[in-house]
Design an enzyme around this catalytic site. Structure first.
Site, short mmCIF file in Angstrom:
data_model
loop_
_atom_site.label_atom_id
_atom_site.label_comp_id
_atom_site.label_asym_id
_atom_site.label_seq_id
_atom_site.Cartn_x
_atom_site.Cartn_y
_atom_site.Cartn_z
N GLU A 27 6.33 -7.17 17.27
CA GLU A 27 7.42 -6.20 17.33
C GLU A 27 7.83 -5.96 18.78
OE1 GLU A 27 6.47 -2.53 15.33
OE2 GLU A 27 8.52 -1.80 15.50
N ASN A 173 12.61 -2.01 6.76
CA ASN A 173 11.18 -1.82 7.02
C ASN A 173 10.83 -0.35 6.84
OD1 ASN A 173 8.46 -2.42 8.47
ND2 ASN A 173 9.33 -0.74 9.67
N GLU A 174 9.79 -0.08 6.11
CA GLU A 174 9.34 1.31 5.87
C GLU A 174 10.54 2.21 5.61
OE1 GLU A 174 6.34 2.61 8.75
OE2 GLU A 174 4.98 1.06 8.03
N TYR A 241 -2.76 0.63 6.86
CA TYR A 241 -3.53 0.67 8.11
C TYR A 241 -4.87 1.36 7.88
CZ TYR A 241 0.44 -0.94 10.88
OH TYR A 241 1.44 -1.70 11.43
N GLU A 298 2.01 -5.55 7.14
CA GLU A 298 1.38 -4.79 8.23
C GLU A 298 0.02 -4.33 7.76
OE1 GLU A 298 3.71 -1.80 10.33
OE2 GLU A 298 5.54 -2.96 10.01
N GLN A 347 -0.95 -5.95 15.48
CA GLN A 347 0.10 -6.90 15.75
C GLN A 347 -0.47 -8.05 16.56
OE1 GLN A 347 3.75 -5.22 17.28
NE2 GLN A 347 3.79 -3.57 15.77
O1 AHR Z 1 2.98 -1.51 13.78
C1 AHR Z 1 3.43 -0.31 14.33
C2 AHR Z 1 4.37 0.44 13.40
O2 AHR Z 1 3.67 0.83 12.27
C3 AHR Z 1 5.52 -0.35 12.85
O3 AHR Z 1 6.62 -0.34 13.71
C4 AHR Z 1 5.86 0.39 11.60
O4 AHR Z 1 6.43 -0.45 10.62
C5 AHR Z 1 4.53 0.98 11.16
O5 AHR Z 1 4.64 2.33 10.87
#
Ligand code: AHR
Length: 491
Positions: A27, A173-174, A241, A298, A347
């Protein structure tokens, strides 16, 4: 040392492991793209067309299959036209994720060049949040149309005659958060409108990925499957995450943690197994034919940023804890490979659970990178039946051993085993049904759980050769605490 038993049946074939499960995500955030991947053609850091040579080589070595770009949240603020044309004429913008300047020197052409140099598939996240249908439609035309259109002409004027081929296109995205704070119903309507105009040009076939749920938001999946319908999306994304403490306000340090925090990290990361199972159950109801794949675009550990660094840059270090997290996640994705067809760790470089860190001209490979290296033979293999009697460790009662077994068309078998216990060593007797073993080779990654690579000691944690013994009907593998082993068997 404790004894465990494992059974492998290479004739019980489960599902194809798409190579894209071993993907990465880059990103325009912090030092991921700028510094991490892109240094510019005039940089003293060795580069090819502005892209770091050391990073290209590292990604080639793990057989990186796909790289997602340009975000993340940034994707829904990205206007692709700012990033094409003569670099000195490109319009700079403020990247709102850190309020820093982005001169747009890394744009479509540079990203496509990166993919060519590494040999990976592009996966472009389109802007649905602050863009327009026309803007996205024009981008597809610009990249993939071989005939005469104003966009194809613009591409030629900008130095690229032949249209690119690319498949993976994310649409938003999101969208439940930074991508527009929408309800799933609203998003589904927007998605359908955008997707209609993302056309297939010149024999290029797009694989459209809808924005999927955050972690365990099962309602989002239910609504998307019902309203968008499988025939209109080839992929649905999922973001998950791992936060060691479970508290986003105080996530915990990437390097300074005790055993309790380690085990809660592993327990937290294992939740993704149940989460994928539940989303898959919903998808199965609407899509028994598996037209839509689940794309975990992600995933990874998210810690407090490294002290002294810009909090918005999400820079964290990477230890053997992260290696175990990576192994456990990759095993879970392999296990669900009938539905999970792509995954992208967050990432690639210098942000969150990176596989690579850079500092000026120095680069290091993290323990997470080495797990991708050990697991790469699963790419495009066939998952086969395996079962391990297990041991439950810590207050969380975590299964200590995690494994994947796959076979390739040439008959080779690849076994990966990891031990997340910090105390116990296991001797695992693996019975392999009806298989004549001609040769065995093995490698190991193991160290104390806080061990990591630094710019002073970049080879502190590395893969080492290892011996797995042959026995009657199989092999014996000894797994030290905190280790990941890869075994290749040729029959
Ligand atoms: O990876 C960091 C951020 O986490 C990304 O920009 C977003 O999609 C997620 O919330």
């Amino acid at each position: 040392m404790k004894n465990l038993r494992m059974i492998i049946n290479p004739h019980d074939r489960k599902s194809h492991i798409n190579k894209e499960i071993y993907g990465n995500f880059s990103e325009h955030l912090g030092r991921c793209v700028y510094d991490g991947i892109w240094v510019g053609k005039d940089s003293p850091i060795p580069n090819t067309d502005g892209i770091r040579n050391d990073v290209i080589e590292a990604f080639k070595k793990i057989g990186l299959p796909v790289m997602r770009w340009p975000g993340g949240c940034f994707a829904d603020e990205y206007h692709w036209q700012d990033g094409v044309g003569a670099p000195e004429e490109r319009k700079g913008v403020v990247n709102n994720w850190g309020h820093v300047a982005d001169d747009n020197s890394f744009g479509t052409h540079e990203y496509m060049r990166f993919c060519e140099l590494v040999g990976c598939e592009p996966y472009i996240a389109g802007n649905l949040g602050s863009g327009t249908v026309r803007e996205l439609m024009d981008w597809i035309d610009y990249m993939t149309f071989d005939g005469n259109s104003p966009m194809a002409e613009l591409r030629r004027k900008n130095g690229r005659d032949k249209a690119w081929k690319f498949r993976y296109l994310g649409i938003g995205n999101e969208s439940w958060g930074c991508g527009g704070n929408m309800s799933p119903e609203t998003y589904a309507e927007h998605y359908l409108r955008y997707a209609t105009f993302c056309r297939n040009y010149s024999g290029n076939e797009l694989f459209k990925v809808a924005c999927g749920p955050n972690a365990d938001d099962y309602n989002w999946t239910e609504v998307c499957m019902k309203k968008i319908r499988p025939e209109n999306m080839q992929g649905l994304s999922l973001h998950y995450y791992t936060v060691p403490t479970g508290d986003w306000g105080h996530k915990g340090s990437s390097t300074d943690f005790d055993d309790k925090e380690y085990y809660s990290t592993i327990c937290g990361t294992m939740r993704i197994d149940d989460i994928i199972t539940h989303h898959s159950e919903i998808m199965n109801r609407f899509d028994p034919q598996h037209k839509t794949g689940l794309i975990v675009d992600e995933w990874g550990c998210w810690y407090d940023v490294e002290p002294g660094t810009n909090p918005a840059f999400l820079y964290q270090l990477n230890t053997m804890r992260d290696a175990i997290v990576a192994a456990v996640n990759l095993d879970i994705f392999n296990k669900h490979s009938d539905r999970v067809i792509m995954a992208n760790i967050a990432q690639a470089v210098n942000v969150l659970q990176s596989v690579i860190l850079t500092e000026g001209k120095s680069m290091l490979l993290t323990p997470t990178y080495h797990v991708f290296e050990l697991y790469k033979e699963h790419q495009n293999g066939t998952l086969v039946y395996s079962h391990c009697t297990n041991d439950l460790v810590s207050d969380h009662m975590i299964p200590a051993v995690s494994q994947s077994v796959s076979v390739k068309d040439n008959g080779s078998m690849h076994i990966t085993l990891s031990n997340c216990s910090l105390e116990e060593e296991y001797e695992i007797k693996c019975s392999i049904l009806d298989t004549e073993i001609k040769s065995i080779s093995a490698r190991i990654l193991t160290d104390e759980v806080h061990a990591m690579n630094t710019f002073d000691k970049p080879d502190n944690v590395v893969i080492k050769p290892y011996t797995a013994e042959q026995c009657h009907g199989g092999i014996i593998v000894k797994l030290p605490p905190c280790s990941v082993v890869a075994v290749e068997i040729n029959g």
